[in-house]
Design an enzyme around this catalytic site. Structure first.
Site, short mmCIF file in Angstrom:
data_model
loop_
_atom_site.label_atom_id
_atom_site.label_comp_id
_atom_site.label_asym_id
_atom_site.label_seq_id
_atom_site.Cartn_x
_atom_site.Cartn_y
_atom_site.Cartn_z
N GLU A 105 0.83 -1.21 0.00
CA GLU A 105 0.00 0.00 0.00
C GLU A 105 0.86 1.26 0.00
OE1 GLU A 105 -4.12 -1.17 2.15
OE2 GLU A 105 -2.33 -1.67 3.32
N GLU A 125 -3.82 -9.70 3.41
CA GLU A 125 -4.57 -9.46 4.65
C GLU A 125 -5.72 -10.43 4.88
OE1 GLU A 125 -2.60 -5.50 3.71
OE2 GLU A 125 -3.47 -7.17 2.60
#
Length: 701
Positions: A105, A125
């Site tokens: 990210e 995740e």
């Protein structure tokens, strides 16, 4: 020293992240990165910023240990990444190693991305029961579209650098040092007059996004035990249909909802449990691991051949030995056919399969094992046979070679003594199919040398296994607990429950397979022989009805799926009810004075099978067979199909409440009788429940 530094040279600002070993995104890193960014913002003379990392990897994710810290804030990470993206001068990131989670990210928030060859990038995740919470669900779909973004986020798989380049995730793939190729790329941008590119302002590339989202949403809703999957799809849908700000709010709301969920807590528990399982109390860090260059396998059956593939797949030279020519040929053919099937499915190249087979040597002469650094016996689970084999290996194996037994239940200390060199001996219990199942129970004998243990634990990682160390007892951790699980399943059968009724009760909790289907698949003959061997070792209770069903099935030639008849009747692999099973169970019940009844409820089945298993786990802890309760959870999640979203049997017991487990065990003792001590509550479980303590209070390391 700060873990993040800023400096400038040759007109380019540079932020270096150095937070070993994995540069994890922590509060400390966040603070340092924010301060370094402020230094760049304050120097308007610098036309470009480069972000890179020192060490073996770029940022490999967030520090998950901080998730339970009240000071943790996904909003703070988002604010920093938005600030990076908002820079009016180009920001380049040079990545290498593994770029995962918050690291990915961070890279997406930068304007340009250049990767070292061999880099892997991903958003895993979902494996922790959450979603990318720092803009990942919003930026990645805008860059690559719905199909690839959903694939990466729902599977958690990292993509290699070349795939990332082809899809546009990175702008270039280079050799060499990240700082050097990052600077070179930055200078090219400056020469071309390139301007910032912000993914938050970008629209997705053309594609059938609505179809991909609809299909993914349908699949996610079929797995409600993993709520993160549906949340990911809905956030991606928002990214493609709405503005960045509203999508970011939806992502933040979903992240904050998922983080404290039962599923995420369970998955994070297992994540840490698997890391802890390699940490052995009393094993000094400075103990060196031995070098394993060649492995020998004695026994070319299904298990031996599968074990051989574990080492071939890791590029380790392997010798496969069997005394019977036909057995050796079957084993070799099994290995070849497995690789051929993988090539046919596109999972492996033909050249890769050939390279693996080239590492394999076969022989009918056990002297071929003499040069091996590690020899694993994988003969039938018969104590007399294994003792004979171990005596021979003690003679054949070179000095210093590790001798391992693949026994699933037998006394490793007795086998070690048979070799005449017990310090070299360890148990290596692979799970079938050995080339696929992740778990490796490493059985530490009374005389196993520390270096031997360290070598095998390190080797487990190299062959893609999750190691858990067990002490010596019948069945070790997993099969000892499975024994009480199967004991109660058989008593329930004799009391009148059907195999399907028993299996469905535990499968409703998320187990992939109930005890009757599991034993049918493993082989009732194998299960019966295990009980028989336990009896020979004096390990059975003085109860004639104990495991009477599996022994009777064995006598009748009902071996399970392999013979077409077991607890179920089989048409191919399809399990069908068989009234004969009920008749056999009723006959045994009458012979042993067990009353049949028709009021067996699903909750009773769950309590008798799983609560008794937890109780046995506590006895295993109390005896020091397992170092930690979390090790037991890893064994059951990685080796027995226990649902990961429940965290393992010991974690699940804590969620139910240890006091409630004790109360229900005592209830069973009262209602069923306890002549043979089956319902004796573990003193450890009794104490933890009374003191309102959890298993963490016992943590060994």
């Amino acid at each position: 020293m700060s873990n993040v530094t800023f400096h400038s040279a040759d007109g380019i600002g540079r932020i270096c992240i150095s937070h070993p070993p994995l540069n994890l995104f922590s509060h400390r890193l966040l603070t340092g990165l924010s301060a370094a960014l402020a230094q760049f913002e304050a120097d308007a003379s610098l036309p470009l910023l480069l972000i890179y990392c020192e060490g073996p990897s770029f940022v490999a994710g967030a520090d998950i240990a901080e998730f339970d810290n009240p000071a943790f804030s996904a909003e703070a990470i988002n604010a920093l990444l938005n600030r990076i993206e908002a820079q009016t001068r180009p920001v380049v990131v040079a990545v290498h190693g593994t770029v995962l989670g918050a690291g990915m990210e961070l890279a997406l928030a930068c304007h340009y991305r250049v990767a070292q060859q061999g880099t892997r990038l991903g958003l895993p995740e979902v494996k922790l029961g959450i979603l990318p919470g720092a803009g990942g669900t919003q930026r990645l779909p805008r860059l690559v579209g719905a199909t690839l973004a959903l694939d990466m986020m729902l599977s958690g798989r990292p993509v290699p650098a070349q795939e990332a380049l082809a899809s546009g995730i990175v702008d270039a793939v280079e050799k060499g040092d990240p700082l050097a190729f990052g600077l070179a790329f930055g200078r090219q941008l400056l020469a071309s007059g390139a301007q910032p590119r912000r993914l938050s302002a970008q629209t997705a590339p053309p594609g059938e996004h609505s179809q991909a989202i609809a299909a993914a949403l349908d699949a996610a809703r079929k797995s409600p035990q993993y709520p993160a999957k549906e949340a990911i799809v809905l956030c991606v849908q928002q990214a493609l249909n709405g503005d960045f700000a509203s999508g970011a709010r939806a992502e933040a709301e979903a992240f904050n909802r998922l983080l404290p969920s039962a599923q995420s807590r369970a998955l994070r528990h297992l994540f840490f449990a698997q890391r802890r399982s390699r940490q052995i109390p009393g094993l000094e860090r400075q103990v060196p691991a031995g070098n394993i260059e060649q492995v020998g396998i004695l026994g070319a059956g299904t298990m031996g051949s599968g074990i051989a593939m574990c080492f071939l797949n890791a590029g380790i030279r392997t010798v496969l030995v069997d005394a019977a020519p036909a057995g050796l040929e079957r084993g070799l053919q099994l290995i070849r056919s497995t690789y051929e099937a993988q090539v046919a499915k596109g999972r492996m190249g033909a050249d890769q399969a050939s390279a693996r087979l080239a590492l394999l040597t076969t022989s009918l002469d056990d002297q071929a094992l003499a040069p091996c650094d590690l020899v694993i016996e994988a003969v039938f689970e018969d104590m007399a046979l294994k003792l004979q084999v171990c005596r021979r290996l003690g003679e054949v194996c070179k000095p210093g070679a590790i001798i391992a037994s693949n026994t699933s239940t037998l006394d490793v200390d007795a086998l070690a003594q048979a070799t005449g060199r017990p310090a070299d001996v360890v148990g290596m219990h692979f799970f079938s199919p050995a080339n696929i199942m992740r778990l490796l129970e490493v059985v530490r004998g009374a005389h196993t040398a520390p270096q031997v243990l360290k070598t095998v634990i390190d080797l487990a990682g190299k062959i893609g296994k999750t190691p858990v160390v067990s002490g010596v007892c019948f069945g070790f951790i997993g099969n000892r607990m499975a024994e009480v699980y199967l004991r109660e399943a058989e008593f329930l059968l004799m009391e009148g429950a059907s195999p399907a009724q028993i299996d469905e009760a535990v499968q409703a909790l998320g187990l992939a397979m109930g005890p009757c289907r599991m034993l049918d698949m493993a082989g009732l003959d194998v299960g019966a022989k295990t009980v028989i061997e336990c009896g020979k070792a004096g390990g059975l209770p003085p109860d004639a009805s104990y495991r009477a069903v599996v022994r009777k099935m064995f006598e009748l030639g009902r071996f399970g799926q392999k013979s077409g008849l077991g607890y179920y009747r089989y048409e191919g692999r399809q399990a069908l009810p068989d009234p004969e099973t009920g008749r056999i169970a009723a006959e045994l019940a009458q012979a042993h004075g067990i009353a049949q009844r028709s009021d067996i409820a699903a909750q009773e089945i769950v309590e008798r099978l799983l609560y008794s298993m937890v109780n046995e786990g506590c006895k295993i802890l109390d005896e020091g067979i397992a170092y930690r309760a979390s090790d037991i959870d890893v064994v059951w999640a990685a080796g027995y199909g226990f649902p990961d979203f429940r965290g393992g049997p010991m974690f699940m017991a804590e969620q139910i409440g240890l006091a409630q487990i004790v109360e229900r065990l005592e209830h069973q003792a009262t209602t069923r009788g306890n002549r043979y001590g089956y319902w004796n509550v573990s003193p450890l479980l009794q104490r933890l429940a009374a003191e309102r303590q959890g298993f963490d209070s016992l943590q060994a390391a």
